[in-house]
Scaffold this motif. Structure first.
Motif, PDB file in Angstrom:
ATOM      1  N   VAL A 109      56.909  57.336  40.133  1.00 31.94           N
ATOM      2  CA  VAL A 109      56.941  57.346  41.590  1.00 31.94           C
ATOM      3  C   VAL A 109      58.308  57.890  41.994  1.00 31.94           C
ATOM      4  O   VAL A 109      59.330  57.367  41.552  1.00 31.94           O
ATOM      5  CB  VAL A 109      56.729  55.917  42.151  1.00 31.94           C
ATOM      6  N   PRO A 110      58.336  58.912  42.826  1.00 31.44           N
ATOM      7  CA  PRO A 110      59.649  59.448  43.257  1.00 31.44           C
ATOM      8  C   PRO A 110      60.399  58.446  44.116  1.00 31.44           C
ATOM      9  O   PRO A 110      59.792  57.653  44.844  1.00 31.44           O
ATOM     10  CB  PRO A 110      59.281  60.683  44.077  1.00 31.44           C
ATOM     11  N   ASN A 111      61.734  58.483  44.039  1.00 27.24           N
ATOM     12  CA  ASN A 111      62.568  57.687  44.920  1.00 27.24           C
ATOM     13  C   ASN A 111      62.737  58.414  46.246  1.00 27.24           C
ATOM     14  O   ASN A 111      63.038  59.605  46.262  1.00 27.24           O
ATOM     15  CB  ASN A 111      63.948  57.443  44.305  1.00 27.24           C
ATOM     16  N   CYS A 112      62.552  57.715  47.356  1.00 32.66           N
ATOM     17  CA  CYS A 112      62.686  58.332  48.676  1.00 32.66           C
ATOM     18  C   CYS A 112      64.080  58.903  48.886  1.00 32.66           C
ATOM     19  O   CYS A 112      64.237  59.929  49.554  1.00 32.66           O
ATOM     20  CB  CYS A 112      62.391  57.314  49.785  1.00 32.66           C
ATOM     21  N   ASN A 113      65.089  58.273  48.318  1.00 34.42           N
ATOM     22  CA  ASN A 113      66.461  58.736  48.460  1.00 34.42           C
ATOM     23  C   ASN A 113      66.624  60.154  47.912  1.00 34.42           C
ATOM     24  O   ASN A 113      67.519  60.871  48.324  1.00 34.42           O
ATOM     25  CB  ASN A 113      67.422  57.811  47.714  1.00 34.42           C
ATOM     26  N   GLU A 114      65.781  60.536  46.978  1.00 38.28           N
ATOM     27  CA  GLU A 114      65.878  61.845  46.346  1.00 38.28           C
ATOM     28  C   GLU A 114      64.964  62.878  47.016  1.00 38.28           C
ATOM     29  O   GLU A 114      64.942  64.033  46.638  1.00 38.28           O
ATOM     30  CB  GLU A 114      65.533  61.729  44.856  1.00 38.28           C
ATOM     31  N   GLN A 115      64.189  62.437  48.021  1.00 41.64           N
ATOM     32  CA  GLN A 115      63.308  63.335  48.742  1.00 41.64           C
ATOM     33  C   GLN A 115      64.048  63.885  49.964  1.00 41.64           C
ATOM     34  O   GLN A 115      64.248  63.194  50.930  1.00 41.64           O
ATOM     35  CB  GLN A 115      62.053  62.588  49.233  1.00 41.64           C
ATOM     36  N   ALA A 116      64.509  65.093  49.895  1.00 44.74           N
ATOM     37  CA  ALA A 116      65.262  65.661  51.030  1.00 44.74           C
ATOM     38  C   ALA A 116      64.659  66.958  51.490  1.00 44.74           C
ATOM     39  O   ALA A 116      63.884  67.584  50.867  1.00 44.74           O
ATOM     40  CB  ALA A 116      66.716  65.845  50.643  1.00 44.74           C
TER      41      ALA A 116
END
Length: 116
Positions: A109-116
């Motif tokens: 699951v991707p981390n939202c902090n890394e979704q830019a």
């Protein structure tokens, strides 16, 4: 510097800590796409249903092939729908029980902090 917000009072106590709610982690993030690292992805509500090794996740309400206590009844606010990756119990990130011989594994699951 006090550790949290406080205010003066009108009573006999000069001041006390205030009950100021904190902002949710990853404010504005889409929990159907990613999970917030600050809460160890416990907010994730997407549809990823395979482990990091590519194994299919076991349905949370099923007790086969692995018996467990992480059920929708025991964790009603954790989004234990279908066989989707979740983190109902405070592990380091989203995970699931598998349908194979390995009992459980982490999910990608991707981390939202890394979704830019």
């Amino acid at each position: 510097g006090e550790p949290r917000a406080w205010c003066y009072t009108v009573g006999s106590t000069r001041w006390e800590y205030c009950d100021v709610p904190s902002c949710p982690p990853c404010l504005g993030a889409n929990s159907e796409i990613c999970g917030c690292q600050e809460v160890m992805q416990s907010d994730y509500r997407g549809t990823i249903a395979t482990t990091v090794d590519g194994e299919e996740c076991q349905t949370w309400s099923s007790q086969t092939p692995h018996t467990h206590t992480r059920t929708p009844e025991n964790y009603p606010l954790s989004g234990l729908d279908s066989n989707y990756c979740r983190n109902p119990d405070g592990e380091e990130k989203a995970w699931c029980y598998t349908t194979g011989t390995v009992r459980w594994n982490w999910c990608n699951v991707p981390n939202c902090n890394e979704q830019a």
